[in-house]
Design an enzyme around this catalytic site. Sequence first.
Site, mmCIF file in Angstrom:
data_model
loop_
_atom_site.group_PDB
_atom_site.id
_atom_site.type_symbol
_atom_site.label_atom_id
_atom_site.label_comp_id
_atom_site.label_asym_id
_atom_site.label_seq_id
_atom_site.Cartn_x
_atom_site.Cartn_y
_atom_site.Cartn_z
ATOM 1 N N GLY A 36 0.796 -1.225 0.000
ATOM 2 C CA GLY A 36 0.000 0.000 0.000
ATOM 3 C C GLY A 36 0.825 1.271 0.000
ATOM 4 O O GLY A 36 0.291 2.348 -0.204
ATOM 5 N N CYS A 245 -27.488 -9.593 -16.265
ATOM 6 C CA CYS A 245 -26.964 -9.228 -17.581
ATOM 7 C C CYS A 245 -27.963 -9.657 -18.648
ATOM 8 O O CYS A 245 -28.445 -10.797 -18.651
ATOM 9 C CB CYS A 245 -25.621 -9.913 -17.817
ATOM 10 N N CYS A 248 -26.125 -12.647 -20.877
ATOM 11 C CA CYS A 248 -25.762 -13.959 -20.354
ATOM 12 C C CYS A 248 -26.523 -14.319 -19.096
ATOM 13 O O CYS A 248 -26.389 -15.426 -18.578
ATOM 14 C CB CYS A 248 -24.259 -14.058 -20.108
ATOM 15 N N CYS A 276 -18.720 -12.686 -19.938
ATOM 16 C CA CYS A 276 -20.029 -12.748 -20.584
ATOM 17 C C CYS A 276 -20.016 -13.772 -21.732
ATOM 18 O O CYS A 276 -20.908 -14.610 -21.845
ATOM 19 C CB CYS A 276 -20.386 -11.360 -21.118
#
Lengths: 297, 259, 369
Positions: A36, A245, A248, A276
């Site tokens: 980080g 979606c 899909c 997808c």
Amino acid sequence: MSARTSEIASYNFAYLDEQTKRMIRRAILKGIAIPGYQVPFASREMPMPYGWGTGGVQITASIIGRDDVLKVIDQGADDTTNAVSIRAFFARVAGVAVTTETAKATIIQTRHRIPEHPLGEGQVLVYQVPIPEPLRYLEPRETETRKMHALEEYGLMHVKLYEDIARHGHIATTYAYPVKVEGRYVMDPSPTPKFDNPKMHMSPALQLFGAGREKRIYALPPYTRVVSLDFEDHPFEVQRFEQPCALCGARNVYLDEVILDDRGGRMFVCSDTDYCEKRRDEGGVAANPFEPDEAAT
Amino acid sequence: MNDDLPLLRVSSLSKSYGSRIGCADVTFDLWPGEVLAVVGESGSGKTTLLNCLSTRLMPTSGTASYRMRDGTFRELYRMSEAERRFLMRTDWGFVHQNPADGLRMNVSAGANVGERLMAVGDRHYGRIRATAIDWLGRVEIGADRIDDEPRAFSGGMRQRLQIARNLVTGPRLVFMDEPTGGLDVSVQARLLDLLRGLVSDLGLAAIVVTHDLAVARLLSQRMMVMKDGRVVETGLTDRVLDDPREPYTQLLVSSILQV
Amino acid sequence: MYVAVKGGEAAIRNAHRLLADRRRGNRDVPALRLDQIVEQLSLGVDRVMAEGSLYDRELAALAIVQSRGDLIEAIFLVRAYRTTLPRFGYTRPVDTAAMLVERRISATYKDLPGGQLLGPTFDYTHRLLDPELAAGGAVETPAQRPADAERMSRVSEILAGEGLIEPDGELPVDRDVADITREPLEFPMERDARLQALARGDEGFLLALGYSTQRGYGRTHPFVGEIRIGEVELELDVPELPFAVPLGRVRVTECQMVNQFKGSAKAPPQFTRGYGLVFGQAERKAMAMSLCDRALRAREFGEDVVAPAQDEEFVVSHLDNVQSTGFVEHLKLPHYVDFQAELDLVRRMRAEHGRTPAVGAAETKEAAE
């Protein structure tokens, strides 16, 4: 290339010279050692503009080997122009194999998304970062923000979240949502939607972040604790989509809104194009894939 | 906690700017709950002293040790910057003459008060907000103003907001630099009343720098008179004001209307 | 009907093809040759070399053609090439007093050793468009005379002889010269690193900042002590050899600004300096650079930092046009994922706003009705 032009200008394998790659690898190692923490590095000019992924490209160029398989996505998609351009760049200067399949890639360079398919050990996710400093919009001076990180003075970060709730009733940060890494450094996850924040936590993959214009590299080693900042009584939440979606049928994935006409017709489809397609190949198609979203009409 | 020991011990503190003296050879103890006024004309070194004591400036020589909450004395100028900054946002407060210097002018009053709580790790929005409302009330700012920015406040309100922002973490020592300077006389009187009440209710120790002897009279138990960077007289406030011993103090006291 | 789009690659290929066509333009017009650009657009070439930080006229000319004359794009091309080149070493500091001078003027002395040399300047031209240039008429050869034997000492040396100006900056012996292309920038910066950043900074940005100091935003009371343009020798120390190896010559523009004096009880007053050094003939840039250099030394002289030109972090973070253009232009990349996140939130908050008005909002609404 004609002999004449290659005489004027020629480039090294994987574009960067070896000295530069070593310098960048040292910065990466330092970043991994201090999760980080933003490691300054002497970012190079790249053959694509600053702001278009030069940090990610420098990291990828420094770690890529001949056996690697590279996937590049922008906004989750393999076929967006910038992703195509960067993938073509590496295919040309390093001659490595490229793929659109998340599971087959050893290095995935991304802008603004983390793939839906879970990442595994041995994979490296390289983020393109525009503004690495999570405190930048609260305090524009780097001399000051560096001190705030050093002294762990992060109160101001919560002041911003407090103001959001006081004003809107919610934390109104939806992307580039700040996280705390291993209980120490506050980090900007790059402009990924906060939907993707939980995927960073304890990920088996190595996550590297490159900001070329701002000359910073930071890292999350595998299995690092990554916690999104919040309040106990206003806990961090990810976006939820009302509908699956439209192509899909996937739920619990991040969707793009596609405008179909100028009468308010729209549909929501996976932002991760590879995910997808895989689902559609496996037959997971929604009942009425091309039906516009009714609620929106 | 042992109240028989001072909260702050200052010994031979000096600050010079090249050949010019800011303050010189200042020695005193400050006791828990005690309010000390530092008075003098502008240029007398009182603000330099305040800035050294609050570690905003490093002195040229001398020491100051502070009794931490665990009872140990720590030498202020040997602390790391991290330790000093932590002290400043938890156990200390600093009230500036100009509230804009001590407030975040572009965030709400509630966030101004809540910031110190969040800085020390409070992560409960409802509790932070309730504490902010409580403190706004104690400095006579209505709860309905909690989401307003300080730039919408009057000078007196801003100063009260600054005080609330400083006191919310329950500090034991507050530094004040001309806290009523720049306010109308009627507003000053109200603010002084409020400050006096808060200081005594909370048992705060305070060091108040002022050129206004009336402020010193109302707020402090003890005072120090400074001239040309040095302390010329020190004693109980009533004694110094009613029976000044040094010629300079006599001049200072006689030059103002008696309160 | 929506189908997930494929075909980014073909679209990009076609875009590049169209770009190449437009770059070439009408095929009946002869294609530009690099030597034409080097010879006839030399100040454009100089700017690309200066801000591209690479002294190579032919590459700069290539970049100008490739970028269709967009100089920032050309600078970018040169930088992206330069960055891949290995670093062999650092030359000795160039001696501008030994410059083979083509132009040298001083605004502080009417005459001085070496004299005033106007050189190839626009300064006293009347800015009237010249139709003869369009006709491509013949051009006279320039007047010539033998070079003077007299050393052309720098104005700063003349002032320094009387102790009237601060000495040249000297690098501490234990420190290597900074290299902003190899080490990350850190604020506050040393002057050598800052000057490097200024030397490759955008001419327009530095010009505007320099101008702002003249209008009172960080005033420095400048006089042009001297501007000189000409060729200097480059020399490299090679460890195995007992002498410095000459590498060749580069043309540079140097500006020494003489600025308001400083002094104190301890030190008598002296003029201070602002310095500019740029590849090629780039007088405007060198002057702007020296104004900015002096303004940025505010901290060093104990001046209040109140104006943008004095603010090191602001100036150095924003002077590089390759960085600026990249980040500004990146806004045209797709942002639909982050925009979707904002869309979703705004919709949700608007819906909630209608259902449960906040306390304050309800009052306002009543008042409004």
